[in-house]
Design a protein around this motif. Structure first.
Motif, mmCIF file in Angstrom:
data_model
loop_
_atom_site.group_PDB
_atom_site.id
_atom_site.type_symbol
_atom_site.label_atom_id
_atom_site.label_comp_id
_atom_site.label_asym_id
_atom_site.label_seq_id
_atom_site.Cartn_x
_atom_site.Cartn_y
_atom_site.Cartn_z
ATOM 1 N N LEU A 235 0.828 -1.202 0.000
ATOM 2 C CA LEU A 235 0.000 0.000 0.000
ATOM 3 C C LEU A 235 0.866 1.258 0.000
ATOM 4 O O LEU A 235 0.586 2.209 -0.740
ATOM 5 C CB LEU A 235 -0.938 0.009 1.206
ATOM 6 N N ALA A 236 1.934 1.265 0.783
ATOM 7 C CA ALA A 236 2.815 2.437 0.844
ATOM 8 C C ALA A 236 3.491 2.689 -0.503
ATOM 9 O O ALA A 236 3.526 3.831 -0.986
ATOM 10 C CB ALA A 236 3.857 2.249 1.941
ATOM 11 N N VAL A 237 4.008 1.645 -1.121
ATOM 12 C CA VAL A 237 4.677 1.802 -2.422
ATOM 13 C C VAL A 237 3.663 2.195 -3.493
ATOM 14 O O VAL A 237 3.934 3.060 -4.337
ATOM 15 C CB VAL A 237 5.433 0.509 -2.803
ATOM 16 N N THR A 238 2.493 1.588 -3.463
ATOM 17 C CA THR A 238 1.441 1.927 -4.428
ATOM 18 C C THR A 238 1.038 3.393 -4.295
ATOM 19 O O THR A 238 0.888 4.101 -5.293
ATOM 20 C CB THR A 238 0.214 1.023 -4.228
ATOM 21 N N ALA A 239 0.874 3.852 -3.068
ATOM 22 C CA ALA A 239 0.486 5.251 -2.854
ATOM 23 C C ALA A 239 1.579 6.196 -3.330
ATOM 24 O O ALA A 239 1.285 7.205 -3.989
ATOM 25 C CB ALA A 239 0.187 5.483 -1.375
#
Length: 166
Positions: free
Chosen positions: A53-57
């Motif tokens: 989620l962090a990398v996607t965001a």
């Protein structure tokens, strides 16, 4: 590509930060990674879902910011890269609860979702992040591509006489 990011104005960085925050909410709330009274989750969030989620965001925010035009810049024809959308969608399915996804439940049933879909979710996460990174790379490379100069106007004119000679 880092040179392009260093040259960004605060306007683009704020757009990237805002888009990243919106991405976290759009993905984490319906997948019940962030608990809400509206959405529930039967299977706990996996350990790898939070980094995904962090990398996607982060990638989504940066990709969004590439579409923000700098003040005074010439308006270019926007080209929308569908890889970014596909990457975000894959990441959404990757971090979601395998038995909370109605499409998966209809297609595979509860046992099938746990047996077949859950093991595929990390692959979806890698594919989603890879598509987002690919789309971002393409957009950033497009910002440093050289403009093709316009050819100089031709000043040579020929006239023909009535007899057809030059």
């Amino acid at each position: 590509m880092l040179d392009v990011l260093r040259a960004w104005s605060p306007r683009r960085w704020w757009a990237a930060l805002g888009a990243a925050a919106v991405t976290v909410l759009v993905v984490a709330v319906p997948t019940a990674m962030l608990p809400t009274p509206v959405f529930g989750r039967e299977i706990p969030t996996t350990w790898w879902a939070w980094p995904v989620l962090a990398v996607t965001a982060a990638l989504s925010g940066l990709l969004f910011a590439t579409y923000v035009r700098e003040p005074g810049a010439a308006a270019a024809e926007p080209t929308v890269d569908r890889r970014g959308f596909a990457g975000g969608l894959l990441a959404f399915f990757a971090v979601g609860c395998p038995v909370c996804n109605k499409v998966v439940l209809l297609a595979l049933g509860y046992a099938g979702a746990l047996q077949w879909f859950a093991p595929v979710q990390p692959v979806l996460a890698v594919a989603g992040v890879a598509l987002l990174a690919w789309a971002l790379r393409a957009r950033l490379r497009g910002e440093v591509s050289c403009a093709v100069p316009e050819p100089p106007p031709t000043t040579t004119t020929t006239t023909r006489s009535a007899a057809g000679r030059v």
